[in-house]
Design a protein around this motif. Structure first.
Motif, PDB file in Angstrom:
ATOM      1  N   ARG A 146       0.830  -1.205   0.000  1.00 22.82           N
ATOM      2  CA  ARG A 146       0.000   0.000   0.000  1.00 22.82           C
ATOM      3  C   ARG A 146       0.865   1.256   0.000  1.00 22.82           C
ATOM      4  NH1 ARG A 146      -4.424   1.377   4.828  1.00 22.82           N
ATOM      5  NH2 ARG A 146      -5.448   3.126   3.766  1.00 22.82           N
ATOM      6  N   LEU A 147       1.875   1.283   0.849  1.00 25.09           N
ATOM      7  CA  LEU A 147       2.722   2.470   0.958  1.00 25.09           C
ATOM      8  C   LEU A 147       3.634   2.616  -0.252  1.00 25.09           C
ATOM      9  CD1 LEU A 147       3.396   2.073   4.729  1.00 25.09           C
ATOM     10  CD2 LEU A 147       2.350   4.070   3.685  1.00 25.09           C
ATOM     11  N   GLN A 148       4.146   1.514  -0.762  1.00 24.96           N
ATOM     12  CA  GLN A 148       4.987   1.591  -1.956  1.00 24.96           C
ATOM     13  C   GLN A 148       4.178   2.066  -3.157  1.00 24.96           C
ATOM     14  OE1 GLN A 148       6.532  -2.396  -1.903  1.00 24.96           O
ATOM     15  NE2 GLN A 148       7.900  -1.947  -0.181  1.00 24.96           N
ATOM     16  N   HIS A 149       2.906   1.712  -3.185  1.00 20.70           N
ATOM     17  CA  HIS A 149       2.026   2.209  -4.238  1.00 20.70           C
ATOM     18  C   HIS A 149       1.834   3.711  -4.094  1.00 20.70           C
ATOM     19  CE1 HIS A 149      -1.076   1.696  -7.326  1.00 20.70           C
ATOM     20  NE2 HIS A 149      -1.810   2.561  -6.642  1.00 20.70           N
ATOM     21  N   MET A 150       1.624   4.194  -2.881  1.00 25.62           N
ATOM     22  CA  MET A 150       1.478   5.631  -2.638  1.00 25.62           C
ATOM     23  C   MET A 150       2.737   6.389  -3.043  1.00 25.62           C
ATOM     24  SD  MET A 150      -0.410   6.013   1.077  1.00 25.62           S
ATOM     25  CE  MET A 150      -0.294   7.810   1.003  1.00 25.62           C
ATOM     26  N   ALA A 151       3.904   5.784  -2.814  1.00 28.16           N
ATOM     27  CA  ALA A 151       5.174   6.463  -3.058  1.00 28.16           C
ATOM     28  C   ALA A 151       5.407   6.762  -4.537  1.00 28.16           C
ATOM     29  CB  ALA A 151       6.329   5.637  -2.497  1.00 28.16           C
ATOM     30  N   GLN A 152       4.605   6.152  -5.417  1.00 29.02           N
ATOM     31  CA  GLN A 152       4.699   6.516  -6.835  1.00 29.02           C
ATOM     32  C   GLN A 152       4.338   7.981  -7.052  1.00 29.02           C
ATOM     33  OE1 GLN A 152       3.052   3.321  -9.719  1.00 29.02           O
ATOM     34  NE2 GLN A 152       1.821   3.130  -7.859  1.00 29.02           N
ATOM     35  N   TYR A 153       3.462   8.496  -6.186  1.00 30.85           N
ATOM     36  CA  TYR A 153       2.914   9.825  -6.382  1.00 30.85           C
ATOM     37  C   TYR A 153       3.329  10.822  -5.297  1.00 30.85           C
ATOM     38  CZ  TYR A 153      -0.193   6.524  -8.783  1.00 30.85           C
ATOM     39  OH  TYR A 153      -0.692   5.493  -9.534  1.00 30.85           O
ATOM     40  N   PHE A 154       3.543  10.338  -4.090  1.00 28.08           N
ATOM     41  CA  PHE A 154       3.721  11.238  -2.952  1.00 28.08           C
ATOM     42  C   PHE A 154       5.131  11.158  -2.374  1.00 28.08           C
ATOM     43  CE2 PHE A 154      -0.801   9.789  -2.767  1.00 28.08           C
ATOM     44  CZ  PHE A 154      -1.344  10.963  -3.287  1.00 28.08           C
ATOM     45  N   SER A 155       5.648  12.311  -1.974  1.00 26.48           N
ATOM     46  CA  SER A 155       6.954  12.384  -1.326  1.00 26.48           C
ATOM     47  C   SER A 155       6.823  12.366   0.191  1.00 26.48           C
ATOM     48  CB  SER A 155       7.682  13.671  -1.747  1.00 26.48           C
ATOM     49  OG  SER A 155       7.842  13.726  -3.143  1.00 26.48           O
ATOM     50  N   ALA A 156       5.634  12.611   0.682  1.00 25.47           N
ATOM     51  CA  ALA A 156       5.358  12.605   2.121  1.00 25.47           C
ATOM     52  C   ALA A 156       3.928  12.126   2.306  1.00 25.47           C
ATOM     53  CB  ALA A 156       5.532  14.006   2.713  1.00 25.47           C
ATOM     54  N   PHE A 157       3.609  11.679   3.499  1.00 22.48           N
ATOM     55  CA  PHE A 157       2.226  11.315   3.759  1.00 22.48           C
ATOM     56  C   PHE A 157       1.876  11.569   5.213  1.00 22.48           C
ATOM     57  CE2 PHE A 157       4.405   7.395   4.818  1.00 22.48           C
ATOM     58  CZ  PHE A 157       3.664   6.799   5.832  1.00 22.48           C
ATOM     59  N   ARG A 158       0.597  11.841   5.418  1.00 28.24           N
ATOM     60  CA  ARG A 158       0.012  12.063   6.736  1.00 28.24           C
ATOM     61  C   ARG A 158      -0.667  10.783   7.176  1.00 28.24           C
ATOM     62  NH1 ARG A 158      -5.373  12.922   7.760  1.00 28.24           N
ATOM     63  NH2 ARG A 158      -6.005  14.208   9.539  1.00 28.24           N
ATOM     64  N   ILE A 159      -0.320  10.284   8.363  1.00 30.33           N
ATOM     65  CA  ILE A 159      -1.021   9.127   8.910  1.00 30.33           C
ATOM     66  C   ILE A 159      -2.276   9.636   9.596  1.00 30.33           C
ATOM     67  CG2 ILE A 159      -0.913   7.127  10.414  1.00 30.33           C
ATOM     68  CD1 ILE A 159       2.099   7.208  10.245  1.00 30.33           C
TER      69      ILE A 159
END
Length: 787
Positions: A452-465
């Motif tokens: 899930r997180l590796q998929h997000m990392a395609q688009y985002f440089s940071a994320f909010r939990i």
């Protein structure tokens, strides 16, 4: 081959360092001297992935896995590492926003081929600046900086150099900035004993604290001349232009996952994802795929509305996408993308087929492919403007989602996730999401989380939990209850009857765990409807008390159409002192002192219950919840190089600040919700995000009219790494621009469920980019704040 590890790390008596291999083995290391730990390992595979674990009553693993590629024919190798203490500021400054966007260095292929391979990180090194290596041996220039070795940037943002050093040489060395400025501190040293990999963690250059500003805005809230009814991924290009012109460095979004459950406006809730991977079709820019019939007329109608018309927008876009799909011809690139993403695409498409009574998986593949292309293109453009994109990781998954349907073993659907009462919702929140089955997730190596997180990392440089507190303990509500007030924390250490007695409380199950109902209670809740309620829903329990009939004992059993009656019955069911999720396991009901049941007790018993409740919620579980978080949160961190920020609002356990600080997870500091009484943005820690408002509360215009500029300056001047304002709060700086009322610009009211998430900006991005007065004002304020 023989691998010898020497790790530079000073420890105290009783502490232990271990080597953890990607095979699952954890090998205790041996204390070598006051500054080093060591271990020798025989290894016959071409690659080794590993990290170190520090143990002192609890395990603290390094955040990032190390990777070692062994050379053919190599017989031995010495690895000289430094322990990477999680939570160091320098670690945060090597995350994706800094490495890939703000301080990008074109990578080169730096393979290990010589006897000694040096690698080091240099955070905040501007593009064009260089790291060099010099030292006391001929291969390092004999301290002659003109003969120093130039290091080259790698894909991971670190700098490396490959050097041949003779065995038996005593080596002293240092790193140089731009080939002339020595790093601070004493010389580094080692004794050359053969092929070695030297990992020095960070060069000791003079780093100044870096601070940035950003904007938080949902994609659906964006408005552009080219959009259709709501914001689209393509609009992020204009948003990046505006952010760059005003001195901002980051755009923070709400979740962008598909939430289509029944095609109604209730699907506008962005945290109820039907897939942890799929993007929402609402954000597609149709002209990017072709010409849609009736587009201009629909665009004129929808864009004239003050808010998003979710149902009309998604219905039109879906129909247009179906038309485009009929003439779509797959190519090799498309086929490769489908194969790479089949692990989530297939269950998602099967789920959508069942939802839509359809039988065409390819359509959903097609839509997701084009959403991926459009978001990827927008993100690449933002990066070219020096703008990083920050995503949002929802705490839960929608109950009827593809992930829950196809991986039911990962979820506990017998309970619902939510939050206890707080400033946002006095009766708590019930999100309806299933809880996670953490033991199964741990047994599978947290593979779902990592994907899930590796998929997000395609688009985002940071994320909010979202709701990071849920990774310490989750507020769970039984499926048969509706309100969060009847929840309890899990994991927890429930009370026994004997413990309750030990607190001086004369416990009986009927008095403390059943709703306390008397005529006085009925009249206080229902007034003139008390007799009706008593005759329909209750039966006598003796001594002037009543109990709910069996068919009405839970909130989900109440179908009364009159909202006042329904809410009154909910309140009656919640009028208990303890909740009992499992037989013999008792949890104090949150805010029990507010119940009529509590007020009917003797003063001495009330005081004992207050003390017990305070101890239970704020002290009893600190160690348990700390260990829970330290098992889960490092997994989220180590899965990618995204910068991690936690939304730590609400009822914050004492252990939370220490854990976030220890792991280097940025906290969220919100002005109207200070962590400590009187705290202002000036007291915020460096590893934090400061903001005057969030999407769950009123904006600055709502709670501080006339003081918007003063409050924004206060936040910009904070020592926090990030100052991120909602778009509405930035717009408050220029009253000449189109405005909406404070009530209209609030995005969500957590106490009201379901809520229609539909706020749109009152002006287009084109107008915003052309608003010179606001641009100049923001740019000056951001610079004055040192951002």
């Amino acid at each position: 081959m023989t691998l010898r590890f020497f790790v530079r790390f000073s420890t105290s008596w009783g502490q232990q360092l271990s080597l953890a291999l990607h095979t699952g083995s954890v090998l205790p290391m041996t204390w070598y001297d006051q500054d080093h730990w060591t271990i020798e390992l025989e290894w016959d595979l071409p690659e080794l992935r590993y990290h170190y674990i520090f143990t002192h009553g609890w395990d603290l693993p390094e955040q990032a896995e190390r990777r070692l590629v062994l050379l053919p024919g190599e017989q031995e190798l010495t690895i000289r590492d430094e322990w990477r203490q999680p939570g160091r500021v320098a670690d945060s400054l090597m995350k994706a926003p800094f490495r890939d966007v703000y301080f990008y260095h074109s990578p080169e292929n730096v393979e290990r081929s010589a006897s000694h391979y040096f690698q080091v990180s240099a955070p905040l090194l501007e593009s064009g600046r260089e790291v060099w290596l010099t030292g006391s041996v001929e291969a390092l220039g004999n301290w002659d900086t003109t003969a120093a070795v130039k290091m080259r940037a790698r894909e991971d943002g670190r700098f490396a150099a490959d050097v041949n050093i003779l065995p038996g040489e005593a080596v002293e060395y240092k790193y140089l900035l731009d080939g002339r400025e020595y790093e601070a501190g004493e010389n580094r040293s080692f004794h050359s004993s053969g092929p070695s990999l030297i990992d020095d963690n960070y060069a000791r250059f003079n780093y100044q604290p870096w601070k940035g500003a950003g904007v938080a805005v949902p994609v659906f809230s964006l408005r552009s001349e080219n959009g259709l009814g709501c914001g689209e991924f393509a609009d992020l290009r204009l948003l990046a232009d505006w952010a760059a012109s005003t001195g901002q460095r980051l755009v923070q979004l709400l979740p962008v996952n598909d939430t289509i459950a029944d095609h109604s406006w209730k699907d506008s809730y962005p945290y109820a994802a039907i897939s942890a991977f799929a993007l929402h079709p609402m954000y597609i820019h149709l002209p990017g795929l072709g010409k849609a019939d009736g587009y201009a007329a629909m665009q004129s109608t929808l864009n004239a509305l003050p808010d998003m018309d979710y149902e009309t927008t998604i219905r039109f876009k879906t129909q247009a996408l179906k038309t485009f799909y009929q003439s779509f011809k797959a190519d090799e690139t498309y086929g490769g993308w489908v194969n790479a993403n089949r692990y989530w695409l297939e269950p998602y498409a099967v789920f959508c087929n069942a939802r839509d009574n359809n039988n065409e998986r390819g359509f959903y593949y097609f839509v997701q492919y084009h959403l991926h292309l459009q978001l990827s293109e927008a993100v690449a453009y933002a990066h070219s403007k020096g703008i990083a994109i920050k995503g949002d990781l929802p705490v839960g998954m929608y109950l009827h989602s593809a992930d829950v349907s196809f991986m039911p073993e990962l979820f506990d659907t017998t309970v619902q996730a939510g939050a206890p009462p707080d400033e946002f919702a006095e009766k708590g929140q019930n999100w309806g999401f299933p809880a996670y089955n953490w033991p199964i997730m741990e047994a599978t190596g947290y593979s779902w989380w990592k994907q899930r997180l590796q998929h997000m990392a395609q688009y985002f440089s940071a994320f909010r939990i979202d709701h990071v507190l849920g990774f310490f303990r989750l507020w769970q509500i039984p499926r048969r209850e509706k309100e969060g007030i009847l929840g309890y924390f899990h994991p927890a250490k429930p009370l026994t009857e004997q413990e309750i007695f030990d607190w001086g409380i004369p416990f009986t199950h009927a008095r403390y765990c059943e709703p306390y109902i008397t005529d006085a209670v009925l009249y206080s809740i229902f007034s003139g409807d008390a007799v009706k309620v008593r005759s329909i829903y209750l039966e006598p329990a003796g001594d002037g008390h009543y109990r709910l009939r069996d068919v009405y004992r839970h909130q989900a059993d109440i179908t009364e159409e009159d909202p006042d009656i329904r809410q009154g019955l909910y309140d009656l069911i919640a009028n208990v002192i303890f909740v009992e999720p499992s037989p013999g396991e008792f949890h104090p009901r949150f805010d029990l002192h507010r119940t009529a049941s509590f007020l009917a007790l003797d003063i001495a018993v009330q005081e004992s219950l207050k003390q017990l409740s305070t101890h239970f919620f704020y002290h009893r579980h600190d160690e348990l919840w700390e260990k829970e978080a330290l098992r889960k949160l490092p997994v989220l961190q180590s899965a990618t190089d995204m910068l991690v920020c936690g939304e730590d609002l609400g009822m914050v356990p004492h252990c939370v600040p220490g854990v976030l600080q220890r792991l280097g997870i940025l906290s969220l500091e919100v002005l109207p919700m200070p962590k400590q009484a009187g705290q202002t943005p000036a007291q915020a820690p460096y590893l934090s995000v400061v903001t005057p408002s969030t999407h769950d509360m009123s904006t600055l215009r709502g709670y501080a009219p006339g003081n918007e500029e003063e409050i924004i300056r206060l936040h910009l001047q904070s020592p926090a790494m990030w100052c991120i304002l909602q778009m509405q709060d930035w717009l408050a700086l220029d009253t000449t621009l189109p405005q909406r009322t404070p009530e209209e610009e609030r995005i969500n009211v957590p106490a009201i469920t379901p809520w229609y998430w539909r706020y749109r900006m009152p002006l287009t991005l084109e107008t915003l980019c052309a608003s010179q007065q606001l641009t100049e004002k923001m740019l000056a304020m951001v610079k004055e704040g040192g951002r």
